[in-house]
Scaffold this motif. Sequence first.
Motif, PDB file in Angstrom:
ATOM      1  N   ILE A   1      46.798   9.125 -13.058  1.00 17.20           N
ATOM      2  CA  ILE A   1      48.114   9.612 -13.459  1.00 17.20           C
ATOM      3  C   ILE A   1      48.038  10.381 -14.773  1.00 17.20           C
ATOM      4  O   ILE A   1      48.649  11.448 -14.935  1.00 17.20           O
ATOM      5  CB  ILE A   1      49.103   8.437 -13.569  1.00 17.20           C
ATOM      6  CG1 ILE A   1      49.328   7.808 -12.188  1.00 17.20           C
ATOM      7  CG2 ILE A   1      50.432   8.890 -14.160  1.00 17.20           C
ATOM      8  CD1 ILE A   1      50.205   6.589 -12.204  1.00 17.20           C
ATOM      9  N   ALA A   2      47.257   9.846 -15.740  1.00 19.36           N
ATOM     10  CA  ALA A   2      47.095  10.548 -17.020  1.00 19.36           C
ATOM     11  C   ALA A   2      46.431  11.912 -16.815  1.00 19.36           C
ATOM     12  O   ALA A   2      46.822  12.901 -17.449  1.00 19.36           O
ATOM     13  CB  ALA A   2      46.285   9.691 -17.991  1.00 19.36           C
ATOM     14  N   SER A   3      45.440  11.973 -15.931  1.00 21.05           N
ATOM     15  CA  SER A   3      44.759  13.249 -15.669  1.00 21.05           C
ATOM     16  C   SER A   3      45.700  14.256 -15.013  1.00 21.05           C
ATOM     17  O   SER A   3      45.697  15.438 -15.362  1.00 21.05           O
ATOM     18  CB  SER A   3      43.536  13.011 -14.773  1.00 21.05           C
ATOM     19  OG  SER A   3      42.633  12.102 -15.366  1.00 21.05           O
TER      20      SER A   3
ATOM     21  N   SER B   1      36.976  -7.247  -2.823  1.00 20.09           N
ATOM     22  CA  SER B   1      36.832  -8.129  -3.977  1.00 20.09           C
ATOM     23  C   SER B   1      37.990  -7.919  -4.959  1.00 20.09           C
ATOM     24  O   SER B   1      38.448  -6.787  -5.157  1.00 20.09           O
ATOM     25  CB  SER B   1      35.503  -7.861  -4.675  1.00 20.09           C
ATOM     26  OG  SER B   1      35.432  -8.559  -5.897  1.00 20.09           O
ATOM     27  N   PRO B   2      38.473  -9.008  -5.620  1.00 12.75           N
ATOM     28  CA  PRO B   2      39.537  -8.848  -6.630  1.00 12.75           C
ATOM     29  C   PRO B   2      39.118  -7.960  -7.796  1.00 12.75           C
ATOM     30  O   PRO B   2      39.971  -7.352  -8.452  1.00 12.75           O
ATOM     31  CB  PRO B   2      39.814 -10.275  -7.087  1.00 12.75           C
ATOM     32  CG  PRO B   2      39.346 -11.137  -5.963  1.00 12.75           C
ATOM     33  CD  PRO B   2      38.182 -10.418  -5.357  1.00 12.75           C
ATOM     34  N   ILE B   3      37.805  -7.887  -8.058  1.00  9.91           N
ATOM     35  CA  ILE B   3      37.334  -7.009  -9.136  1.00  9.91           C
ATOM     36  C   ILE B   3      37.671  -5.556  -8.813  1.00  9.91           C
ATOM     37  O   ILE B   3      38.042  -4.775  -9.692  1.00  9.91           O
ATOM     38  CB  ILE B   3      35.817  -7.187  -9.349  1.00  9.91           C
ATOM     39  CG1 ILE B   3      35.519  -8.645  -9.734  1.00  9.91           C
ATOM     40  CG2 ILE B   3      35.307  -6.228 -10.410  1.00  9.91           C
ATOM     41  CD1 ILE B   3      34.052  -8.931  -9.912  1.00  9.91           C
ATOM     42  N   VAL B   4      37.564  -5.220  -7.537  1.00 11.50           N
ATOM     43  CA  VAL B   4      37.914  -3.860  -7.122  1.00 11.50           C
ATOM     44  C   VAL B   4      39.391  -3.588  -7.383  1.00 11.50           C
ATOM     45  O   VAL B   4      39.780  -2.481  -7.772  1.00 11.50           O
ATOM     46  CB  VAL B   4      37.567  -3.649  -5.635  1.00 11.50           C
ATOM     47  CG1 VAL B   4      37.968  -2.255  -5.177  1.00 11.50           C
ATOM     48  CG2 VAL B   4      36.086  -3.875  -5.411  1.00 11.50           C
ATOM     49  N   LEU B   5      40.236  -4.601  -7.194  1.00 15.15           N
ATOM     50  CA  LEU B   5      41.660  -4.432  -7.451  1.00 15.15           C
ATOM     51  C   LEU B   5      41.925  -4.122  -8.918  1.00 15.15           C
ATOM     52  O   LEU B   5      42.730  -3.240  -9.251  1.00 15.15           O
ATOM     53  CB  LEU B   5      42.412  -5.699  -7.035  1.00 15.15           C
ATOM     54  CG  LEU B   5      43.922  -5.714  -7.288  1.00 15.15           C
ATOM     55  CD1 LEU B   5      44.600  -4.585  -6.529  1.00 15.15           C
ATOM     56  CD2 LEU B   5      44.514  -7.053  -6.910  1.00 15.15           C
ATOM     57  N   VAL B   6      41.239  -4.822  -9.826  1.00 13.78           N
ATOM     58  CA  VAL B   6      41.409  -4.562 -11.261  1.00 13.78           C
ATOM     59  C   VAL B   6      40.931  -3.155 -11.598  1.00 13.78           C
ATOM     60  O   VAL B   6      41.596  -2.405 -12.340  1.00 13.78           O
ATOM     61  CB  VAL B   6      40.649  -5.612 -12.089  1.00 13.78           C
ATOM     62  CG1 VAL B   6      40.753  -5.298 -13.574  1.00 13.78           C
ATOM     63  CG2 VAL B   6      41.191  -7.006 -11.806  1.00 13.78           C
ATOM     64  N   LEU B   7      39.777  -2.774 -11.042  1.00 12.62           N
ATOM     65  CA  LEU B   7      39.264  -1.429 -11.295  1.00 12.62           C
ATOM     66  C   LEU B   7      40.200  -0.355 -10.739  1.00 12.62           C
ATOM     67  O   LEU B   7      40.371   0.708 -11.354  1.00 12.62           O
ATOM     68  CB  LEU B   7      37.864  -1.283 -10.690  1.00 12.62           C
ATOM     69  CG  LEU B   7      36.769  -2.149 -11.313  1.00 12.62           C
ATOM     70  CD1 LEU B   7      35.452  -1.961 -10.567  1.00 12.62           C
ATOM     71  CD2 LEU B   7      36.594  -1.823 -12.789  1.00 12.62           C
TER      72      LEU B   7
ATOM     73  N   LEU C   1      43.092   0.194 -13.181  1.00 13.09           N
ATOM     74  CA  LEU C   1      42.671   1.038 -14.305  1.00 13.09           C
ATOM     75  C   LEU C   1      42.473   2.485 -13.855  1.00 13.09           C
ATOM     76  O   LEU C   1      42.827   3.427 -14.574  1.00 13.09           O
ATOM     77  CB  LEU C   1      41.384   0.491 -14.917  1.00 13.09           C
ATOM     78  CG  LEU C   1      41.473  -0.915 -15.520  1.00 13.09           C
ATOM     79  CD1 LEU C   1      40.089  -1.366 -16.000  1.00 13.09           C
ATOM     80  CD2 LEU C   1      42.466  -0.952 -16.675  1.00 13.09           C
ATOM     81  N   PHE C   2      41.919   2.631 -12.661  1.00 12.34           N
ATOM     82  CA  PHE C   2      41.683   3.975 -12.137  1.00 12.34           C
ATOM     83  C   PHE C   2      43.000   4.696 -11.871  1.00 12.34           C
ATOM     84  O   PHE C   2      43.105   5.912 -12.062  1.00 12.34           O
ATOM     85  CB  PHE C   2      40.854   3.885 -10.856  1.00 12.34           C
ATOM     86  CG  PHE C   2      40.466   5.217 -10.283  1.00 12.34           C
ATOM     87  CD1 PHE C   2      39.633   6.082 -10.997  1.00 12.34           C
ATOM     88  CD2 PHE C   2      40.919   5.618  -9.049  1.00 12.34           C
ATOM     89  CE1 PHE C   2      39.277   7.306 -10.476  1.00 12.34           C
ATOM     90  CE2 PHE C   2      40.571   6.837  -8.523  1.00 12.34           C
ATOM     91  CZ  PHE C   2      39.744   7.685  -9.235  1.00 12.34           C
TER      92      PHE C   2
ATOM     93  N   ALA D   1      46.618   4.034  -0.811  1.00  8.83           N
ATOM     94  CA  ALA D   1      45.747   5.073  -1.366  1.00  8.83           C
ATOM     95  C   ALA D   1      46.490   6.366  -1.627  1.00  8.83           C
ATOM     96  O   ALA D   1      46.056   7.181  -2.462  1.00  8.83           O
ATOM     97  CB  ALA D   1      44.579   5.332  -0.413  1.00  8.83           C
ATOM     98  N   GLN D   2      47.636   6.606  -0.950  1.00 13.20           N
ATOM     99  CA  GLN D   2      48.398   7.834  -1.163  1.00 13.20           C
ATOM    100  C   GLN D   2      48.909   7.963  -2.589  1.00 13.20           C
ATOM    101  O   GLN D   2      49.161   9.068  -3.063  1.00 13.20           O
ATOM    102  CB  GLN D   2      49.584   7.887  -0.196  1.00 13.20           C
ATOM    103  CG  GLN D   2      49.207   8.222   1.222  1.00 13.20           C
ATOM    104  CD  GLN D   2      48.632   9.622   1.344  1.00 13.20           C
ATOM    105  OE1 GLN D   2      49.088  10.550   0.706  1.00 13.20           O
ATOM    106  NE2 GLN D   2      47.613   9.761   2.163  1.00 13.20           N
ATOM    107  N   PHE D   3      49.066   6.827  -3.288  1.00 13.66           N
ATOM    108  CA  PHE D   3      49.580   6.873  -4.661  1.00 13.66           C
ATOM    109  C   PHE D   3      48.463   7.063  -5.687  1.00 13.66           C
ATOM    110  O   PHE D   3      48.724   7.046  -6.885  1.00 13.66           O
ATOM    111  CB  PHE D   3      50.364   5.595  -4.970  1.00 13.66           C
ATOM    112  CG  PHE D   3      51.621   5.468  -4.164  1.00 13.66           C
ATOM    113  CD1 PHE D   3      52.783   6.096  -4.575  1.00 13.66           C
ATOM    114  CD2 PHE D   3      51.637   4.756  -2.975  1.00 13.66           C
ATOM    115  CE1 PHE D   3      53.942   5.997  -3.821  1.00 13.66           C
ATOM    116  CE2 PHE D   3      52.783   4.648  -2.222  1.00 13.66           C
ATOM    117  CZ  PHE D   3      53.942   5.276  -2.641  1.00 13.66           C
ATOM    118  N   PHE D   4      47.217   7.234  -5.230  1.00 11.39           N
ATOM    119  CA  PHE D   4      46.101   7.500  -6.133  1.00 11.39           C
ATOM    120  C   PHE D   4      45.758   8.985  -6.175  1.00 11.39           C
ATOM    121  O   PHE D   4      44.764   9.373  -6.789  1.00 11.39           O
ATOM    122  CB  PHE D   4      44.859   6.715  -5.691  1.00 11.39           C
ATOM    123  CG  PHE D   4      44.919   5.264  -6.049  1.00 11.39           C
ATOM    124  CD1 PHE D   4      44.348   4.800  -7.225  1.00 11.39           C
ATOM    125  CD2 PHE D   4      45.554   4.360  -5.226  1.00 11.39           C
ATOM    126  CE1 PHE D   4      44.406   3.464  -7.556  1.00 11.39           C
ATOM    127  CE2 PHE D   4      45.623   3.023  -5.554  1.00 11.39           C
ATOM    128  CZ  PHE D   4      45.047   2.568  -6.715  1.00 11.39           C
TER     129      PHE D   4
END
Length: 501
Positions: A249-251, A234-240, A243-244, A417-420
């Motif tokens: 990265i901040a963490s 779903s595109p909603i997952v892409l937006v989430l 943000l994730f 996913a490797q960049f998460f």
Amino acid sequence: MISAFTNIFKIPELRQRVLFTLAMIIIIRAGSAITTPGVNAEVLRQWFEHAGSNPAGGIAALFNLFSGGSLAHCAIFSLGVMPYISASIMLQLLTAVIPQLGKLSREDGGRRKIMQYTRYATIVLCVFQGFLLAKSLENPQANPFLPGIVDTMNRLGMALVPVPGWQFQVITILTLTAGTMFLMWLGDQITERGIGNGVSLIITVGILAQLPAGLVFAWRTFVPSGAAQQANVSPIVLVLLCLFLVFVIASVIAVTQAQRKISIQYAKRVVGRKVYGGQTQYMPLKVNYAGVMPIIFAQAILLFPSTIINMAFPQNPTAQWLANMLAVGWLHYVLFGAMIFFFSYFWVATQFQPVQIADDLKKYGGFIPGVRPGKPTADFLDFTMSRLTFAGAIFLTIIAVLPQLLSQWLRVPYMTAQFFGGTGVLIIVGVVLDTMRQIETHLLQRHYDGFLRKGKIRGARDSRPRMGSGQVLDDSKLVLIYAAIGVLVIAGITISIAFRR
């Protein structure tokens, strides 16, 4: 911060260092596209396009990530600098275990001798890994890390190595070994004449070079290519996920920079008419002291059981189930987390020496307020570091497991996913922070504003210094050199596009 970036080009030495680093990066990326003689790179490229979108080729995709995409082209830089990193880790661990090497590292010129041993070990590892890679390219169907490579060859009607034999093996070993040694030399040049740590920058640039491929895989997954097709997620997952990604990265930045400051007070000493000591300093203890080493060790060791089971029992259903559990199942996550915890404490135990620190503090008249010198100080430092290591190990476990969970549960492409999380994000954050810190030091020394701190005198400029041991070139000559490099890059890209058409 914007003014800090503009101030970089106002300082002659810093400008030359930055431009030199960019020129070396262009050479490194060019070498990552030159195919090793005797290999049909189109077969590997086609296989990686299909394997990068699912966890089946996750191990090869991970190796390709650290080689900066060189493995997908079977380039001369396919081994990257990982043999050098492996040799450095081996020598570091042996220095902590073997007393003779530990004594040598503390002597004058001992570090240079250990560096020489590291380079010899790198050559040995390059020859060994080059031989294994050559044999794997000759018989790709026997490589468990290249599932489906035979189907790709049949579909294209091409062999991965058209002319196998000992000549191909010798040429491959020499080419890959020379490529790794050339990368090491480029890394030394960047460290001496550029900005940042050369070897770390080579790894970081290689990881960032795979970001466009990760975005392409994500686009194919989330955006349908035709009217009749539907997106898998779903595109909603892409937006989430976007943000994730910012949150991750901040963490990582916060935990990488986090440290516990231990107050150290020095007793006053009177030498002649001068009074020394009496001030309070701080000893920083990092939360993530081990860095990415526990994840690298855990990944390397966890590869072997599933690979051995797959090769030993290819037709046994129970063995295949156990191999899958070790590769992507719950047993994999349990063992992965346990190994990260173990190697986190193991790395701290070998690198952090509280007894030696306590002896040095006692020798120079320093003490921790409220803690007696000697053994009580060593026990206090050991207890404090153990608690910090526990928090750092939990953080490393979460970061290491995130890419695999995203790839399996949310059907995110493995390359994306490797960049998460994982080692890639930790390396990128650490190297970028270190490079920015060095640039800020240059700015503050010449009284310019840094990224976070301000200089004392704005606009003050020093006389033009020399860079390293060589002479500083004129700006006109530098412009001509970098213009020539730019023309070569543009010409190479144009020729590549023309041949593909």
